[in-house]
Design a protein around this motif. Structure first.
Motif, PDB file in Angstrom:
ATOM      1  N   ARG A   1      40.159  50.634  35.253  1.00 20.51           N
ATOM      2  CA  ARG A   1      40.651  52.002  35.075  1.00 20.51           C
ATOM      3  C   ARG A   1      39.863  52.994  35.926  1.00 20.51           C
ATOM      4  O   ARG A   1      40.424  53.869  36.575  1.00 20.51           O
ATOM      5  CB  ARG A   1      40.573  52.371  33.579  1.00 20.51           C
ATOM      6  N   VAL A   2      38.531  52.881  35.872  1.00 20.57           N
ATOM      7  CA  VAL A   2      37.655  53.747  36.666  1.00 20.57           C
ATOM      8  C   VAL A   2      36.734  52.839  37.483  1.00 20.57           C
ATOM      9  O   VAL A   2      35.685  52.412  36.986  1.00 20.57           O
ATOM     10  CB  VAL A   2      36.812  54.686  35.763  1.00 20.57           C
ATOM     11  N   PRO A   3      37.125  52.489  38.710  1.00 21.64           N
ATOM     12  CA  PRO A   3      36.350  51.535  39.506  1.00 21.64           C
ATOM     13  C   PRO A   3      34.872  51.913  39.584  1.00 21.64           C
ATOM     14  O   PRO A   3      34.534  53.079  39.796  1.00 21.64           O
ATOM     15  CB  PRO A   3      37.004  51.621  40.892  1.00 21.64           C
ATOM     16  N   GLY A   4      34.013  50.905  39.322  1.00 22.56           N
ATOM     17  CA  GLY A   4      32.581  51.148  39.395  1.00 22.56           C
ATOM     18  C   GLY A   4      31.959  51.589  38.089  1.00 22.56           C
ATOM     19  O   GLY A   4      30.733  51.733  38.005  1.00 22.56           O
TER      20      GLY A   4
ATOM     21  N   ASP B   1      32.486  39.278  37.906  1.00 23.51           N
ATOM     22  CA  ASP B   1      31.477  40.117  37.250  1.00 23.51           C
ATOM     23  C   ASP B   1      32.030  41.516  36.965  1.00 23.51           C
ATOM     24  O   ASP B   1      31.479  42.253  36.157  1.00 23.51           O
ATOM     25  CB  ASP B   1      30.238  40.247  38.141  1.00 23.51           C
ATOM     26  N   ALA B   2      33.122  41.872  37.630  1.00 24.79           N
ATOM     27  CA  ALA B   2      33.675  43.225  37.467  1.00 24.79           C
ATOM     28  C   ALA B   2      34.721  43.302  36.367  1.00 24.79           C
ATOM     29  O   ALA B   2      34.970  44.373  35.826  1.00 24.79           O
ATOM     30  CB  ALA B   2      34.279  43.700  38.777  1.00 24.79           C
TER      31      ALA B   2
ATOM     32  N   LEU C   1      46.725  39.348  42.214  1.00 24.39           N
ATOM     33  CA  LEU C   1      45.402  39.227  42.820  1.00 24.39           C
ATOM     34  C   LEU C   1      44.355  38.979  41.734  1.00 24.39           C
ATOM     35  O   LEU C   1      44.446  39.539  40.638  1.00 24.39           O
ATOM     36  CB  LEU C   1      45.053  40.518  43.572  1.00 24.39           C
ATOM     37  N   LEU C   2      43.373  38.150  42.047  1.00 30.08           N
ATOM     38  CA  LEU C   2      42.256  37.963  41.124  1.00 30.08           C
ATOM     39  C   LEU C   2      41.352  39.195  41.195  1.00 30.08           C
ATOM     40  O   LEU C   2      41.346  39.907  42.198  1.00 30.08           O
ATOM     41  CB  LEU C   2      41.496  36.691  41.490  1.00 30.08           C
ATOM     42  N   PRO C   3      40.583  39.458  40.118  1.00 31.29           N
ATOM     43  CA  PRO C   3      39.854  40.740  40.058  1.00 31.29           C
ATOM     44  C   PRO C   3      38.813  40.901  41.170  1.00 31.29           C
ATOM     45  O   PRO C   3      38.729  41.968  41.783  1.00 31.29           O
ATOM     46  CB  PRO C   3      39.201  40.711  38.671  1.00 31.29           C
ATOM     47  N   GLY C   4      38.015  39.844  41.422  1.00 31.35           N
ATOM     48  CA  GLY C   4      36.956  39.970  42.430  1.00 31.35           C
ATOM     49  C   GLY C   4      36.155  41.243  42.236  1.00 31.35           C
ATOM     50  O   GLY C   4      35.788  41.580  41.109  1.00 31.35           O
ATOM     51  N   LYS C   5      35.934  41.971  43.329  1.00 31.06           N
ATOM     52  CA  LYS C   5      35.193  43.237  43.235  1.00 31.06           C
ATOM     53  C   LYS C   5      36.134  44.423  43.043  1.00 31.06           C
ATOM     54  O   LYS C   5      35.688  45.560  42.891  1.00 31.06           O
ATOM     55  CB  LYS C   5      34.376  43.443  44.518  1.00 31.06           C
TER      56      LYS C   5
END
Lengths: 350, 211
Positions: free
Chosen positions: A154-157, A177-178, A218-222
């Protein structure tokens, strides 16, 4: 004193959120007559959104997880019909879940697809929800759905509290990890991924392209905020499922916390072509356990050419879950998914 | 996200849930006056029922055909069909439970199909046949499903009942109430926190048997 005050503020915010979740932001509404008109609006307005059945979009907007300044109604677009083509059965993206689930051609050629639709949601929601919209539904991860929490999707990072938090219904395959959410929580795309379905997409220039469902997500990755290969404004036109013996002899098994009207804890879409006790071809995809609909080539490799026995199915299930990374509360899914897969395979092996 | 909250929190009275009867009657009066003042000529009303290929913004005149009668209301595009029925047309038989498509209390029929009216925009239901619980009776005669719910005591508090009945009517019409198990599965979109399920199944099954 200061600490106490902070805590109070947090509680107030949560309550405010709870009592105001049904109030959507204001938006303008346009019924598009053509795909060009629809994509044209999206091109000029980045925060506009398409609406078909509305069952996902309005839910998210009421919870303030999405806000849009304009909704473009795409129900009048000619993305309709369920028809036989040389590439397989072509289903228009605006067809409704209930109509596709009970369609005679779907029932006969792709039982698993029909079952995945009719075991999903409720009769009311299935009457409303479009095929294209179903494929774009968002995760049911509690942290994504509560704006009071951080969420990388929702809020990257901002972080992922699910990794150390309540993760009993989240993914064990393909996570990062994300993000460990089952980004697509539904059923249909699991069956479509299993049986090599291909999406037809159309962009603002009117150009169409075809993308296999297995490559659509797409897979989540980063970057867990990016969930599909869909470009901004691009429309899902149709989905085509190729005919195959393993698709005809198929099933979708769904395991839930209650017997109906719930998302899958684990599910399996499987199809087998068995001749004289030997598996000629096999298709396996898992739901409820992958970061995205989880096609398992590992399981298919074990099944193909092997005798159609429970021992083979157990070995296939073990192969499918070999790379699983369970978390504190969802470790049970490793065994549950294997048992679900074995039961589904036993059913189609008959 | 927290910056959203002060404005939300400052305006609880503008939420869609009625605070009391006074607000509802005020809305009714205000709606009626506005409707008179803003009533467009008949021609453009007819046009609105068929041609939508334009952008609707802010409060406009919407027309909904509810229980056989075309009704006008002044509402924003964000108004759900459920809120349009309850807050603008005073058809409060349809209930708001979760408002997120999870409980089925808001079930109505649109063009004969059951839907969750909370997850549908009023503006998108123009030109369609909407049937609510108020439209089931024929004159003074209850619908067979209403009779069956009375006979089998298919409720306790009654809040989920209009949704259960609308869903039950559709369930029978679809042919999805031929066994108890099938009935349970195809009525699973309607939750009853009192747990009147056995009696609800009995009522729906009885009507299915007569159909």
């Amino acid at each position: 004193m200061r600490k106490t005050r902070r805590r109070n503020i947090k509680i107030t915010i949560s309550l405010a959120h709870y009592f105001t979740t049904d109030k959507m932001n204001n938006f303008s509404y346009t019924q598009a007559a053509t795909a060009k008109e629809a994509t044209g609006i999206r091109k000029d307005k980045a925060d506009a959104a398409y609406i078909a059945g509305g069952t996902t979009l309005l839910d998210l907007m009421k919870a303030h997880l999405e806000e849009h300044s304009q909704l473009v109604d795409i129900n009048a677009l000619p993305f309709r019909g369920i028809e036989q083509t040389k590439d397989g059965l072509r289903i228009g993206a605006m067809e409704r879940m209930s109509d596709v689930g009970e369609n005679a051609l779907v029932l006969q050629q792709y039982p698993a697809v029909s079952e995945s639709l009719l075991l999903a949601a409720s009769p009311q929601l299935r009457n409303m929800a479009s095929i294209g919209g179903n494929m774009l539904q968002r995760t049911r991860c509690g942290y994504f759905r509560d704006a009071a929490f951080p969420c990388n999707k929702r809020v990257p990072g901002s972080g992922c509290p699910a990794i150390a938090g309540d993760n009993h219904n989240l993914a064990i395959l393909g996570t990062s990890d994300a993000c460990i959410a089952t980004a697509y929580p539904g059923d249909l795309s699991v069956a479509l991924a299993a049986f090599d379905a291909v999406l037809t997409l159309e962009n603002a220039k009117g150009k169409q392209r075809r993308v296999p469902v297995t490559e659509f997500y797409l897979l989540p990755g980063k970057t867990p905020q990016k969930e599909t290969v869909l470009e901004p404004g691009e429309l899902i036109v149709a989905v085509t499922i190729p005919a195959a013996p393993h698709a005809q002899r198929s099933t979708y098994l769904k395991v839930r916390e209650r017997s109906s009207y719930a998302y899958a804890l684990a599910s399996a879409a499987v199809g087998l072509d068995v001749q004289a006790g030997t598996i000629r071809s096999a298709r396996v995809a898992l739901g409820g356990v992958g970061a995205q609909p989880w096609r398992s080539s590992e399981a298919e490799k074990v099944l193909t050419g092997a005798p159609a026995t429970e021992a083979t199915f157990r070995a296939a299930a073990a192969a499918a879950l070999r790379g699983a990374q369970p978390y504190k509360e969802n470790a049970f899914k490793v065994e549950l998914a294997q048992n679900t897969l074995v039961q589904a395979l036993l059913k189609v092996a008959g | 996200m927290s910056e959203d909250f002060p404005t939300d929190f400052a305006a609880p009275s503008s939420g869609s849930a009625p605070q009391d009867g006074t607000r509802r009657s005020f809305m009714k009066q205000a709606g009626g006056l506005l409707g008179l003042a803003l009533a467009p000529p008949l021609l453009s009303q007819a046009e609105r029922l068929t041609a939508f290929s334009k952008t609707v913004e802010g409060v406009t005149t919407l027309q909904l055909k509810v229980n056989g009668t075309v009704r006008s209301l002044q509402a924003e595009p964000r108004v759900s069909l459920l809120d349009a029925l309850r807050e603008y047309l005073d058809l409060t038989g349809t209930k708001k439970g979760c408002d997120h498509g999870q409980c089925g209390a808001c079930t109505v029929l649109v063009d004969g199909r059951r839907i969750n009216s909370c997850l549908s925009l009023a503006v998108m239901n123009q030109g369609k046949e909407i049937t609510t619980i108020e439209g089931l009776m024929k004159g003074e005669e209850l619908h067979p499903m209403q009779e069956a719910f009375l006979k089998h005591d298919g409720f306790q508090c009654g809040y989920c009942t209009p949704g259960q009945i609308m869903s039950g009517v559709a369930c029978v019409k679809e042919g999805h109430a031929t066994t108890d198990d099938q009935c349970r599965e195809w009525m699973s979109g309607n939750l009853c926190r009192c747990g009147a399920y056995p009696n609800i199944v009995a009522a729906v099954r009885e009507v299915a048997g007569k159909a």
